[in-house]
Scaffold this active site. Structure first.
Site, PDB file in Angstrom:
ATOM      1  N   HIS A 125       0.824  -1.210   0.000  1.00 14.10           N
ATOM      2  CA  HIS A 125       0.000   0.000   0.000  1.00 14.10           C
ATOM      3  C   HIS A 125       0.860   1.264   0.000  1.00 14.10           C
ATOM      4  O   HIS A 125       1.681   1.468   0.892  1.00 14.10           O
ATOM      5  CB  HIS A 125      -0.914   0.027   1.224  1.00 14.10           C
ATOM      6  CG  HIS A 125      -2.016   1.026   1.132  1.00 14.10           C
ATOM      7  ND1 HIS A 125      -3.229   0.751   0.536  1.00 14.10           N
ATOM      8  CD2 HIS A 125      -2.099   2.298   1.556  1.00 14.10           C
ATOM      9  CE1 HIS A 125      -4.001   1.820   0.601  1.00 14.10           C
ATOM     10  NE2 HIS A 125      -3.338   2.779   1.215  1.00 14.10           N
ATOM     11  N   HIS A 162     -13.412   1.574   3.746  1.00 16.88           N
ATOM     12  CA  HIS A 162     -12.379   2.471   4.276  1.00 16.88           C
ATOM     13  C   HIS A 162     -12.849   2.873   5.677  1.00 16.88           C
ATOM     14  O   HIS A 162     -13.174   2.019   6.493  1.00 16.88           O
ATOM     15  CB  HIS A 162     -12.140   3.660   3.352  1.00 16.88           C
ATOM     16  CG  HIS A 162     -10.927   4.462   3.742  1.00 16.88           C
ATOM     17  ND1 HIS A 162     -10.988   5.783   4.092  1.00 16.88           N
ATOM     18  CD2 HIS A 162      -9.631   4.101   3.891  1.00 16.88           C
ATOM     19  CE1 HIS A 162      -9.787   6.212   4.425  1.00 16.88           C
ATOM     20  NE2 HIS A 162      -8.939   5.209   4.316  1.00 16.88           N
ATOM     21  N   HIS A 182      -2.299  -3.307   4.673  1.00 13.81           N
ATOM     22  CA  HIS A 182      -1.498  -2.404   5.515  1.00 13.81           C
ATOM     23  C   HIS A 182      -2.113  -2.352   6.920  1.00 13.81           C
ATOM     24  O   HIS A 182      -2.789  -1.403   7.284  1.00 13.81           O
ATOM     25  CB  HIS A 182      -1.357  -1.012   4.899  1.00 13.81           C
ATOM     26  CG  HIS A 182      -2.631  -0.287   4.583  1.00 13.81           C
ATOM     27  ND1 HIS A 182      -3.640  -0.804   3.813  1.00 13.81           N
ATOM     28  CD2 HIS A 182      -3.066   0.959   4.936  1.00 13.81           C
ATOM     29  CE1 HIS A 182      -4.621   0.069   3.712  1.00 13.81           C
ATOM     30  NE2 HIS A 182      -4.308   1.140   4.389  1.00 13.81           N
ATOM     31  N   ASP A 218       2.369   1.837   3.955  1.00 16.48           N
ATOM     32  CA  ASP A 218       1.420   2.960   4.031  1.00 16.48           C
ATOM     33  C   ASP A 218       2.110   4.297   3.827  1.00 16.48           C
ATOM     34  O   ASP A 218       1.621   5.336   4.292  1.00 16.48           O
ATOM     35  CB  ASP A 218       0.664   2.942   5.362  1.00 16.48           C
ATOM     36  CG  ASP A 218      -0.693   3.629   5.277  1.00 16.48           C
ATOM     37  OD1 ASP A 218      -1.092   4.031   4.180  1.00 16.48           O
ATOM     38  OD2 ASP A 218      -1.350   3.774   6.321  1.00 16.48           O
TER      39      ASP A 218
END
Length: 407
Positions: free
Chosen positions: A47, A189, A251, A320
């Site tokens: 990610h 999300h 992640h 990330d």
């Protein structure tokens, strides 16, 4: 004349110098071994949010954007705490494959999320095309291996969608994203969708709705990785039970080491081994130490914990970068991956082969299995999932006016 105490002091100093020199030599040796590992195996990170920063800073206007320069010297990148990526640092970090995030905020749900996601997919594809000697678009294991074996070596570039709100409650949109090269989707999300719960909001679906189950089955049929980072616990458990293919956490880190709602509890980690999936460790200090500050050793503890619990074959890397405003000391940007592998070597808990698995062989195994499930389902005649009506859209500005009672 030198007395006995002075001789002892000199001897202590010499021993200290020898120890320091020896330690430095061992550090260099470990770093060289780490680099050799990353030469042989494509380091695959789960990610990176660079595409969203390109939207924020440049409005996706990349014709004059120079990713092949040192962005630490270029505004606004040099002033941003969210900027950790450019081509020179990717090369220094020996990144072999990167999942680039096609992220759009939850505020776009039921509005223009699909359009914005298409624009993010477009900017990723354009960025890859702009640097054909450095990047290669990848949609399969064979593409990753081809990029890694190219001379000069290329960075395999994959696309992941971060949030199920991006499909606009449409299986057709999901299929269209796959055709554009998307190879994973995070089911949520920070917001619930009408069919799946986020880790950040009170659960509504308490697992997966009928439509959510169709999303999972269709992702299996397409050959799209199911990503469970950000996803609520009950939805995560439901997805793992339902999926025929291994799942990923692109992640995320360990809840037992840092009880943050974005991290993964032990029972789900255990089920991940049964599923054959992978957890790709996040570097964000808030997820590593539940504090603003962390070190490379703190990050290593999450890798050690996972290895002890489920083994080295179910762990990967999901830094990330470009999506966080704080990073651990020693992992300041994408150039630092060799240092991470040297730190894991330093612990004495990882063999060279286990680190090769961690670097990329594990995620390649997962992807191969996802591709096999896809191929088996096609061979067996599995048809695309269908759903006559979208789930409750909570006030979407889309229209159903084209439906009619007229025949």
């Amino acid at each position: 004349m030198v007395n006995r105490n002075e001789r002892r002091a000199v001897a202590c100093i010499l021993l200290t110098v020898i120890a320091v020199v020896a330690a430095a030599s061992y550090d260099r040796e470990r770093l060289e071994i780490a680099k050799q590992i990353l030469e042989e195996v494509p380091l695959t990170d789960g990610h990176n949010d660079l595409p969203w920063n390109i939207r924020k800073f440049l409005r996706n206007q990349i014709n004059d954007f120079e990713l092949d320069t040192d962005l630490t010297q270029v505004e606004p990148w040099s002033k941003s705490k969210y900027s950790h990526t450019d081509l020179p640092r990717l090369r220094q970090g020996m990144v072999g494959a990167q999942f680039w995030s096609a992220f759009v905020p939850c505020a776009a749900q039921n509005k223009d999320a699909v359009q914005l996601t298409l624009e993010q997919i477009d900017v990723i594809r354009r960025l890859v095309a702009k640097y054909p000697h450095q990047f290669q678009l990848a949609t399969s294991v064979s593409d990753i291996l081809e990029a890694h074996s190219a001379r000069p070596r290329k960075i395999a570039s994959l696309i992941g969608i971060e949030g199920g709100h991006s499909i606009g409650n449409s299986l057709g949109i999901l299929r269209s994203y796959y055709q554009l090269g998307v190879r994973y989707m995070t089911l949520t999300h920070t917001c619930n969708t009408p069919w799946a719960d986020s880790a950040n909001e009170a659960p509504v679906a308490n697992g997966l709705t009928e439509f959510g189950e169709k999303v999972v089955r269709e992702m299996n049929r397409l050959g799209m990785l199911i990503d469970l980072s950000h996803v609520g616990e009950n939805t995560t458990r439901a997805a793992i039970r339902l999926s025929k293919a291994p799942v990923i956490f692109s992640h995320s880190s360990v809840y037992s080491l840092c009880p943050h709602k974005r991290n993964v509890p032990d029972d789900i980690i255990q089920s991940l081994k049964v599923n054959g999936g992978i957890i790709m460790v996040n570097f964000f200090p808030d997820f590593v130490k539940c504090a603003p500050n962390a070190t490379i050793s703190d990050v290593a503890e999450h890798f050690h914990y996972l290895k002890r619990m489920i083994g080295a074959d179910y762990v990967g890397v999901g830094g990330d970068f470009d999506g966080v405003n704080r990073v651990p000391r020693g992992l300041e940007d994408v150039s630092k991956y060799p240092e991470l592998f040297a730190e894991l070597l330093r612990s004495g808990q990882w063999s060279v082969q286990e680190l090769k698995n961690l670097a990329g062989l594990n995620i390649l195994r997962v992807m191969r299995q996802v591709e096999k499930i896809r191929d088996d389902m096609r061979t067996n005649g599995s048809e695309p999932e269908e759903h006559p009506d979208s789930p409750n859209d909570n006030g979407s500005c889309t229209s159903n006016a084209f439906y009619s009672d007229d025949v």
